[in-house]
Write an enzyme that holds these catalytic residues in place. Structure first.
Site, mmCIF file in Angstrom:
data_model
loop_
_atom_site.group_PDB
_atom_site.id
_atom_site.type_symbol
_atom_site.label_atom_id
_atom_site.label_comp_id
_atom_site.label_asym_id
_atom_site.label_seq_id
_atom_site.Cartn_x
_atom_site.Cartn_y
_atom_site.Cartn_z
ATOM 1 C CG HIS A 177 -1.967 -1.097 1.105
ATOM 2 N ND1 HIS A 177 -2.381 -1.852 2.169
ATOM 3 C CD2 HIS A 177 -2.655 -1.550 0.023
ATOM 4 C CE1 HIS A 177 -3.295 -2.726 1.751
ATOM 5 N NE2 HIS A 177 -3.467 -2.563 0.454
ATOM 6 C CD GLU A 209 -0.487 0.389 4.349
ATOM 7 O OE1 GLU A 209 0.127 -0.690 4.453
ATOM 8 O OE2 GLU A 209 -1.728 0.467 4.184
ATOM 9 C CG HIS A 214 0.003 -4.091 5.175
ATOM 10 N ND1 HIS A 214 -0.762 -3.630 4.136
ATOM 11 C CD2 HIS A 214 0.430 -5.321 4.818
ATOM 12 C CE1 HIS A 214 -0.800 -4.556 3.188
ATOM 13 N NE2 HIS A 214 -0.091 -5.601 3.574
ATOM 14 C CD GLU A 231 -2.494 -3.218 9.068
ATOM 15 O OE1 GLU A 231 -1.843 -2.169 8.861
ATOM 16 O OE2 GLU A 231 -3.464 -3.563 8.382
HETATM 17 O O1 LU0 Z 1 -5.105 -4.797 3.418
HETATM 18 C C1 LU0 Z 1 -5.643 -4.275 4.396
HETATM 19 O O2 LU0 Z 1 -6.783 -3.774 4.346
HETATM 20 C C2 LU0 Z 1 -4.876 -4.250 5.706
HETATM 21 C C3 LU0 Z 1 -5.447 -5.263 6.656
HETATM 22 C C4 LU0 Z 1 -5.561 -6.670 6.168
HETATM 23 C C5 LU0 Z 1 -4.220 -7.278 5.925
HETATM 24 C C6 LU0 Z 1 -6.360 -7.492 7.138
HETATM 25 N N1 LU0 Z 1 -5.036 -2.960 6.357
HETATM 26 S S1 LU0 Z 1 -4.293 -1.645 5.688
HETATM 27 O O3 LU0 Z 1 -4.675 -1.564 4.322
HETATM 28 O O4 LU0 Z 1 -4.642 -0.478 6.465
HETATM 29 N N2 LU0 Z 1 -2.740 -1.818 5.803
HETATM 30 ZN ZN ZN Z 2 -1.679 -1.912 4.040
#
Ligand code: LU0
Ligand code: ZN
Ligand code: CA
Ligand code: CA
Length: 379
Positions: A122, A125, A256, A329
């Site tokens: 992403h 990030e 992430h 995260e």
């Molecule tokens: O891809 C996402 O939506 C992630 C969470 C999932 C891996 C469960 N959250 S993020 O996009 O905010 N990094």
């Molecule tokens: Zn992400």
């Protein structure tokens, strides 16, 4: 910038890494990163910002794409016997996607458990790129100095993909301001761009209302699995590590931000066990995840407890390749603490915070079931 009258002045400016675009009397118009601009100021020239490239000056501690590549090249040159900079191939806009290998006898494919750390699916990030660079330095700079790290590098093959979304990352900082961009930069027509790389993987793609089929959506999954060049690139690399029918990569972390969580599969269902994920495997994931969370102070849970996602990388890595795959995260826990854009002063503490969990993943990669005492049964 101004105060540069002679060719020698301009050479010093170019020597600081800036690109000289044009010259007017003592004024030189340059394209420079914030770090380069600071270097030029230290040389005694006056720098005025017309239009900024790279990170906003206050966040110059973050690495943009060129700075990341330079750091990887430099580190590989400094550690030629244990580190190689390879390539996954190119992103949609043609940027090289670096692939790092770290191991003893790095030129050889040895029969050692392999580990994958990937970052930056992403775009906004950015702290995850710093996490990947931290790991590159952790394993190389401490080799031969720290017994634990030396042991891991000698007995494992470590793969690091620092930048899964270079196009989105560069777009997010374009013009020296943040654009809150998440997806890649594939054009979709009608002025829409980008699909969510972490919804584009090929296990249970689009199955479960954990993604969108609308091009305008932040979680647009694309018309088919692996439609993004970037997910194709990592998929093809992972599949290339299947040798003699056996996937060599045993464990992975997909980095992430933000929320301070350790997440394990599946993301597509709230069920704790499901096809391809039995009770012992679920217990192993949970035990490892909780161990990681004890080390970094994050919260550990099944991915779907956060919300349902379909087409995520960890579901694909686990269900199709048997890789013990986690999503981290990272910092911060809340939007008030900086959300996707925490200050550069947080890079050092917040990457080091994941040192122990990253090392534990590598250490358990030979037999993850050891964490529940079931290595005699499975390994
Ligand atoms: O891809 C996402 O939506 C992630 C969470 C999932 C891996 C469960 N959250 S993020 O996009 O905010 N990094
Ligand atoms: Zn992400
Ligand atoms: Ca080796
Ligand atoms: Ca190998």
């Amino acid at each position: 910038m101004s105060g540069a009258w002679t060719g020698a002045d301009r050479s010093r400016i170019a020597g600081a890494g800036a690109a000289i675009d044009s010259v007017q009397n003592d004024r030189v118009n340059i394209t420079a990163t914030a770090a380069e601009a600071q270097r030029i100021e230290r040389l005694g020239y006056r720098v005025t910002r017309v239009r900024t490239e790279g990170f906003p000056a206050a966040d110059a501690g973050y690495h943009d794409y060129a700075e990341m590549m330079a750091d990887l090249d430099k580190t590989a040159r400094a550690h030629p016997t244990i580190m190689r900079k390879l390539s996954l191939g190119k992103s949609y806009e043609g940027r090289d996607m670096p692939l790092i290998k770290i191991s003893d006898n790095v030129a050889k494919d040895e029969d050692e458990p392999e580990i994958l750390y990937d970052a930056h699916q992403h775009a906004r990030e950015h702290l995850t790129v710093e996490m990947a660079l931290y790991l590159v330095h952790l394993y190389t700079d401490n080799y031969g100095k720290d017994a634990r790290i030396t042991r891991i590098v000698n007995s494992r093959e470590i793969w690091i993909v620092p930048d899964m979304n270079p196009d989105g990352g560069e777009y997010d900082i374009k013009g020296g301001t943040y654009h809150n961009w998440r997806k890649n930069r594939q054009p979709l027509g009608a002025g829409y761009y980008g699909l969510d790389l972490n919804r584009n993987w090929g296990y249970k793609f689009g199955c479960c209302f954990g993604s969108s089929n609308q091009v305008s959506s932040e979680i647009y999954r694309g018309p088919e699995a692996f439609w993004a060049p970037e997910t194709q690139r990592l998929r093809d690399f992972v599949l290339s590590r299947r040798i003699g029918g056996k996937q060599q990569i045993r464990a992975a972390i997909d980095f992430h931000t933000y929320s301070e969580l350790v997440l394990w599969p599946y993301g597509y269902t709230n069920a704790t066990t499901a096809p391809g994920l039995n009770a012992d495997q679920q217990r192993t994931f949970a035990a490892l995840g909780k161990m990681f969370a004890r080390s970094n102070g994050y919260t550990a849970e099944q991915s779907s407890s956060l919300y349902i996602t379909d087409g995520s990388v960890i579901d694909w890595l686990w269900a199709t390749q048997g890789v013990w795959a986690f999503t981290f995260e990272m910092y911060p826990a809340s939007p008030e603490a900086g959300g996707f854009y925490p200050p550069a002063s947080t890079i050092a503490p917040q990457t080091a915070r994941n040192k122990e969990a990253s090392l534990l993943l590598a250490e358990y990669a030979d037999c993850a079931y050891r964490v529940i005492g079931k290595q005699p049964a499975y390994c």
